[in-house]
Design a protein around this motif. Sequence first.
Motif, PDB file in Angstrom:
ATOM      1  N   GLU A 122     -51.539 -26.068 -29.134  1.00  0.00           N
ATOM      2  CA  GLU A 122     -52.679 -26.636 -28.893  1.00  0.00           C
ATOM      3  C   GLU A 122     -51.968 -26.542 -27.308  1.00  0.00           C
ATOM      4  O   GLU A 122     -52.441 -25.717 -26.221  1.00  0.00           O
ATOM      5  N   ILE A 123     -51.170 -27.492 -27.218  1.00  0.00           N
ATOM      6  CA  ILE A 123     -51.284 -27.774 -25.359  1.00  0.00           C
ATOM      7  C   ILE A 123     -50.317 -26.620 -25.297  1.00  0.00           C
ATOM      8  O   ILE A 123     -50.784 -25.657 -23.611  1.00  0.00           O
ATOM      9  N   GLU A 124     -50.014 -26.422 -26.283  1.00  0.00           N
ATOM     10  CA  GLU A 124     -48.444 -24.678 -25.691  1.00  0.00           C
ATOM     11  C   GLU A 124     -49.431 -23.646 -25.441  1.00  0.00           C
ATOM     12  O   GLU A 124     -49.442 -22.940 -24.188  1.00  0.00           O
ATOM     13  N   PHE A 125     -50.481 -23.311 -25.750  1.00  0.00           N
ATOM     14  CA  PHE A 125     -51.381 -22.200 -25.625  1.00  0.00           C
ATOM     15  C   PHE A 125     -52.225 -22.539 -24.062  1.00  0.00           C
ATOM     16  O   PHE A 125     -51.961 -21.595 -23.429  1.00  0.00           O
ATOM     17  N   ALA A 126     -52.832 -23.762 -24.206  1.00  0.00           N
ATOM     18  CA  ALA A 126     -53.243 -24.165 -22.570  1.00  0.00           C
ATOM     19  C   ALA A 126     -52.239 -23.816 -21.503  1.00  0.00           C
ATOM     20  O   ALA A 126     -52.841 -23.062 -20.592  1.00  0.00           O
ATOM     21  N   ARG A 127     -50.968 -24.410 -21.491  1.00  0.00           N
ATOM     22  CA  ARG A 127     -50.191 -24.416 -21.067  1.00  0.00           C
ATOM     23  C   ARG A 127     -50.021 -22.012 -20.563  1.00  0.00           C
ATOM     24  O   ARG A 127     -49.991 -22.182 -19.116  1.00  0.00           O
TER      25      ARG A 127
END
Length: 188
Positions: free
Chosen positions: A74-79
């Motif tokens: 999710e962190i990677e997706f948001a970035r």
Amino acid sequence: MRKLIYGMNLTLDGYIAAPGDDISWGGPPSDELFRWWLDHERESGLTLYGRKLWEAMSSHWPTGDQQPGATPAEIEFARNWRDTPKVVFSSTIDKVDWNTRLVTGDAIAEITRLKAGDGGPMSIGGATLAGAAMRAGLIDEYAIATHPVLVGGGTPFFTALDGWVGLNLVETRTLPGGVVLTRYETRR
């Protein structure tokens, strides 16, 4: 020429949202499904949104990496979501943020112009916008995550067409929860 990919989660009976724009039928995605969508989004050089999908995505992903309990994916997706250039097609909103450009005019003319340019694949989302691109013959690939649920009505993934569109199957995979991933390329 750039490739245009239309991909969404949908029900077995072909809807991306149940009546009332209800998308709760999908539940939280499995880690494998979420990772698949992340990989799909990372491959996109430009994302095209209709207003409704833009409002849903922009209400969460600008700060999705800062939410308590956010997973590494999710962190990677948001970035990635913030960094990827985006175009929103709408005549009812007047401001967009997060590496996004607003188009209020002819969506098909703009998508045709964007496809003719250089760059990586483009993804398109939102039933109304994608339906117009589908009718104009602009979709090159369909990426579908079919969930094992029937909702009986709502917002269909596919629009009514003037003629048949031949497709070639390029990928099929079954994921946890009975979700079936399929990718089809349009025959030209």
